[in-house]
Design a protein around this motif. Structure first.
Motif, short mmCIF file in Angstrom:
data_model
loop_
_atom_site.label_atom_id
_atom_site.label_comp_id
_atom_site.label_asym_id
_atom_site.label_seq_id
_atom_site.Cartn_x
_atom_site.Cartn_y
_atom_site.Cartn_z
N VAL A 185 0.84 -1.21 0.00
CA VAL A 185 0.00 0.00 0.00
C VAL A 185 0.87 1.25 0.00
CG1 VAL A 185 -1.57 1.36 1.44
CG2 VAL A 185 -2.05 -1.04 1.01
N GLN A 186 1.91 1.23 0.85
CA GLN A 186 2.82 2.38 0.93
C GLN A 186 3.49 2.65 -0.41
OE1 GLN A 186 5.49 1.62 4.13
NE2 GLN A 186 4.97 3.49 5.21
N ARG A 187 3.96 1.57 -1.04
CA ARG A 187 4.64 1.71 -2.32
C ARG A 187 3.69 2.28 -3.37
NH1 ARG A 187 6.61 -3.71 -3.62
NH2 ARG A 187 7.80 -3.50 -1.72
N ARG A 188 2.45 1.75 -3.38
CA ARG A 188 1.46 2.21 -4.35
C ARG A 188 1.16 3.70 -4.16
NH1 ARG A 188 -3.21 -1.36 -3.64
NH2 ARG A 188 -1.87 -2.98 -4.47
N ARG A 189 1.01 4.09 -2.88
CA ARG A 189 0.71 5.49 -2.57
C ARG A 189 1.84 6.41 -3.02
NH1 ARG A 189 -0.98 5.48 3.25
NH2 ARG A 189 -2.73 4.24 2.55
N SER A 190 3.09 6.00 -2.74
CA SER A 190 4.23 6.85 -3.10
C SER A 190 4.35 6.96 -4.62
CB SER A 190 5.52 6.33 -2.48
OG SER A 190 5.87 5.08 -3.03
N ARG A 191 4.11 5.83 -5.32
CA ARG A 191 4.17 5.87 -6.79
C ARG A 191 3.11 6.79 -7.34
NH1 ARG A 191 5.01 -0.30 -8.16
NH2 ARG A 191 7.23 -0.45 -7.81
N TRP A 192 1.90 6.73 -6.75
CA TRP A 192 0.80 7.57 -7.21
C TRP A 192 1.17 9.04 -7.00
CZ3 TRP A 192 -2.49 11.06 -4.74
CH2 TRP A 192 -3.60 11.46 -5.49
N LEU A 193 1.70 9.35 -5.82
CA LEU A 193 2.10 10.72 -5.51
C LEU A 193 3.15 11.21 -6.50
CD1 LEU A 193 2.48 11.25 -1.68
CD2 LEU A 193 1.47 12.81 -3.32
N GLU A 194 4.12 10.33 -6.78
CA GLU A 194 5.18 10.69 -7.71
C GLU A 194 4.60 11.00 -9.08
OE1 GLU A 194 8.94 8.48 -9.80
OE2 GLU A 194 8.27 7.71 -7.85
N GLY A 195 3.66 10.18 -9.51
CA GLY A 195 3.00 10.40 -10.80
C GLY A 195 2.25 11.71 -10.82
N GLN A 196 1.56 12.00 -9.71
CA GLN A 196 0.80 13.25 -9.64
C GLN A 196 1.75 14.45 -9.76
OE1 GLN A 196 -2.22 11.88 -10.18
NE2 GLN A 196 -3.06 13.46 -8.88
N SER A 197 2.83 14.40 -9.01
CA SER A 197 3.76 15.54 -9.03
C SER A 197 4.38 15.69 -10.42
CB SER A 197 4.84 15.39 -7.97
OG SER A 197 5.64 14.26 -8.24
N ARG A 198 4.66 14.53 -11.06
CA ARG A 198 5.25 14.59 -12.39
C ARG A 198 4.26 15.21 -13.37
NH1 ARG A 198 7.51 9.02 -13.61
NH2 ARG A 198 9.06 9.54 -12.07
N ARG A 199 2.99 14.80 -13.26
CA ARG A 199 1.96 15.38 -14.14
C ARG A 199 1.82 16.86 -13.89
NH1 ARG A 199 -1.46 10.98 -12.34
NH2 ARG A 199 -0.73 9.24 -13.53
N TYR A 200 1.83 17.22 -12.59
CA TYR A 200 1.68 18.63 -12.24
C TYR A 200 2.84 19.43 -12.82
CZ TYR A 200 1.55 22.95 -9.69
OH TYR A 200 1.53 24.28 -9.39
N GLY A 201 4.05 18.88 -12.71
CA GLY A 201 5.24 19.56 -13.24
C GLY A 201 5.10 19.80 -14.73
N ARG A 202 4.59 18.77 -15.42
CA ARG A 202 4.42 18.89 -16.87
C ARG A 202 3.40 19.98 -17.19
NH1 ARG A 202 3.52 13.16 -18.76
NH2 ARG A 202 5.61 12.78 -17.97
N MET A 203 2.28 19.98 -16.46
CA MET A 203 1.25 20.99 -16.70
C MET A 203 1.79 22.38 -16.41
SD MET A 203 -2.37 19.39 -15.37
CE MET A 203 -1.93 19.59 -13.67
N HIS A 204 2.55 22.47 -15.31
CA HIS A 204 3.10 23.75 -14.91
C HIS A 204 4.04 24.29 -15.98
CE1 HIS A 204 4.37 26.83 -12.10
NE2 HIS A 204 5.62 26.58 -12.43
N SER A 205 4.93 23.42 -16.48
CA SER A 205 5.89 23.88 -17.49
C SER A 205 5.16 24.27 -18.77
CB SER A 205 6.93 22.79 -17.78
OG SER A 205 6.31 21.66 -18.35
N PHE A 206 4.10 23.53 -19.11
CA PHE A 206 3.33 23.84 -20.30
C PHE A 206 2.68 25.22 -20.18
CE2 PHE A 206 -0.63 23.57 -22.82
CZ PHE A 206 -0.06 23.35 -24.06
#
Length: 57
Positions: A17-38
């Motif tokens: 569960v911990q691993r899944r949550r951290s991966r999800w968070l990482e994905g979210q931040s990566r998506r946010y970074g992409r949107m922000h840069s765009f």
């Protein structure tokens, strides 16, 4: 120290569960970074176009 089967299963589930949550968070931040840069690129383009418009006349 030997652990019971239930204990081991519970520990594995928690880790999963911990691993899944951290991966999800990482994905979210990566998506946010992409949107922000765009967004940043779009605003920069607008600024540049305004600059060019003011320089031409």
């Amino acid at each position: 120290m030997k652990r019971s089967r239930n204990e081991v299963a519970r520990w594995r589930m928690m880790r999963q569960v911990q691993r899944r949550r951290s991966r999800w968070l990482e994905g979210q931040s990566r998506r946010y970074g992409r949107m922000h840069s765009f967004r940043h690129m779009v605003s920069q383009q607008q600024r540049r176009s305004i600059l060019f418009l003011t320089q031409i006349p």
